[in-house]
Scaffold this active site. Structure first.
Site, PDB file in Angstrom:
ATOM      1  N   MET A  16       0.845  -1.195   0.000  1.00 11.04           N
ATOM      2  CA  MET A  16       0.000   0.000   0.000  1.00 11.04           C
ATOM      3  C   MET A  16       0.880   1.245   0.000  1.00 11.04           C
ATOM      4  SD  MET A  16      -2.859  -1.096   2.827  1.00 11.04           S
ATOM      5  CE  MET A  16      -1.629  -1.702   3.999  1.00 11.04           C
ATOM      6  N   GLY A  27       1.581   4.156   4.629  1.00  5.19           N
ATOM      7  CA  GLY A  27       2.429   3.342   3.766  1.00  5.19           C
ATOM      8  C   GLY A  27       2.859   2.037   4.397  1.00  5.19           C
ATOM      9  N   SER A  28       2.492   0.908   3.827  1.00  3.69           N
ATOM     10  CA  SER A  28       2.717  -0.364   4.506  1.00  3.69           C
ATOM     11  C   SER A  28       2.380  -1.540   3.599  1.00  3.69           C
ATOM     12  CB  SER A  28       1.874  -0.402   5.778  1.00  3.69           C
ATOM     13  OG  SER A  28       0.589   0.143   5.523  1.00  3.69           O
ATOM     14  N   ARG A  29       2.191  -2.724   4.219  1.00  2.00           N
ATOM     15  CA  ARG A  29       1.929  -3.937   3.452  1.00  2.00           C
ATOM     16  C   ARG A  29       1.087  -4.912   4.266  1.00  2.00           C
ATOM     17  NH1 ARG A  29       7.078  -7.171   1.958  1.00  2.00           N
ATOM     18  NH2 ARG A  29       6.239  -9.017   2.955  1.00  2.00           N
TER      19      ARG A  29
END
Length: 232
Positions: free
Chosen positions: A102, A189-191
Site C-alpha cells: 500500500m 504506507g505499509s503492506r
C-alpha cells in the site's frame, strides 16, 4: 432522494482513526498561514491529503463460498510460497502467500479476506524498512491475526513500512468476522501479507492491482486449471 442525500452518497467517509491527524494538520495549516500565506496553502494541500489518506469507502464484497478477497488496497508485490511468521503458530512449512503493498495514496483500512473466527492476534515489534522489500516480512514491526474458516486456516499480517509507525487492529481473539469486515488500519504506507491453506489457488499475479474487500485474490476447492498472467 433529496439533494442532501445525493451529496452524502458522493462523499467518502473518513475513518475515526484519522480525526486526530486531520485536526493536527489543520492547526498546523493555520499556524503556517499566519507566518506566511504561501506556507498556508502548502499546509492546506497536506491537510487535504491527510483527509484523503484516512478515507474509508464502502465496498461491495462477493460472497460466494470459496472466495478469498483482498485485505488491502494496493499492488500485489509477491505471489508464491513463503514460511509464515512464527508468532502465528502456523508451523515452519512454507505456505502460499500473497503480499499487497500500500502506497501513501492507497486506502489503508484493512478487511477480512474470508469469513471465520479469529483464533489468534499476535503483535511483534521490529524495524521500519521499506514494506515493498521481501525481508520486511521478517524484520519489520507487524501484527498478525489467524482466522479459522470453513476452507481452512488463514494468516493475515499487517506490516509497518518505511513511513508507517502505527499498526491498528480492531479485533481480538474469538471475534467472528465476515468477508470484507474491517479488522485494522496501518498509518502512512505499509503492506499486508495473506497466508493461504493448501486448498487455495491464487488468482492474482505480481503487479496486479487489488481493492480491499472486493478483488478476489484466491479460491479454495476449485477444479479449474491455474491461471497464468502477462504484463501488457
Amino acid at each position: 432522494m433529496s439533494v442532501l442525500d445525493s451529496i452524502r452518497r458522493q462523499i467518502t467517509p473518513v475513518h475515526p482513526e484519522g480525526y486526530v491527524f486531520i485536526a493536527a494538520f489543520f492547526v498546523a495549516t493555520l499556524a503556517l498561514a499566519w507566518l506566511w500565506s504561501p506556507l498556508g496553502w502548502l499546509g492546506a494541500i497536506a491537510t487535504a491529503w491527510c483527509v484523503y489518506f484516512f478515507r474509508d469507502p464502502a465496498r461491495v464484497t462477493p460472497l460466494r463460498e470459496g472466495l478469498v478477497v483482498s485485505p488491502a488496497d494496493g499492488v500485489v508485490s509477491f505471489s508464491g510460497y513463503a514460511a509464515p511468521p512464527p508468532e502465528l503458530g502456523l508451523g515452519a512449512r512454507p505456505m502460499q502467500r500473497v503480499s499487497i503493498f500500500m502506497s501513501v495514496f492507497d486506502c489503508h483500512v484493512n478487511r477480512a479476506p474470508v469469513a471465520g473466527r479469529v483464533i489468534r492476534v499476535a503483535y511483534k515489534p521490529g524495524l521500519f524498512l521499506n514494506a515493498d522489500l521481501d525481508k520486511a516480512s521478517e524484520d519489520n514491526e507487524r501484527n498478525g491475526i489467524v482466522i479459522e474458516s470453513a476452507a481452512g486456516v488463514f494468516g493475515i499480517v499487517q506490516i509497518a513500512g518505511l513511513i508507517a509507525r502505527r499498526i491498528v487492529c480492531f479485533v481480538n481473539d474469538g471475534a467472528n468476522l465476515s468477508a470484507g469486515d474491517r479488522f485494522g488500519l496501518i498509518r502512512f504506507g505499509s503492506r499486508v501479507d495473506v497466508y493461504l491453506p493448501d486448498s487455495a489457488r491464487i488468482l492474482v499475479g505480481v503487479k496486479s492491482r487489488a481493492v480491499a474487500g472486493e478483488t478476489v485474490i484466491a479460491e479454495t476447492a476449485i477444479d479449474e486449471p491455474p491461471r497464468l498472467f502477462r504484463q501488457s
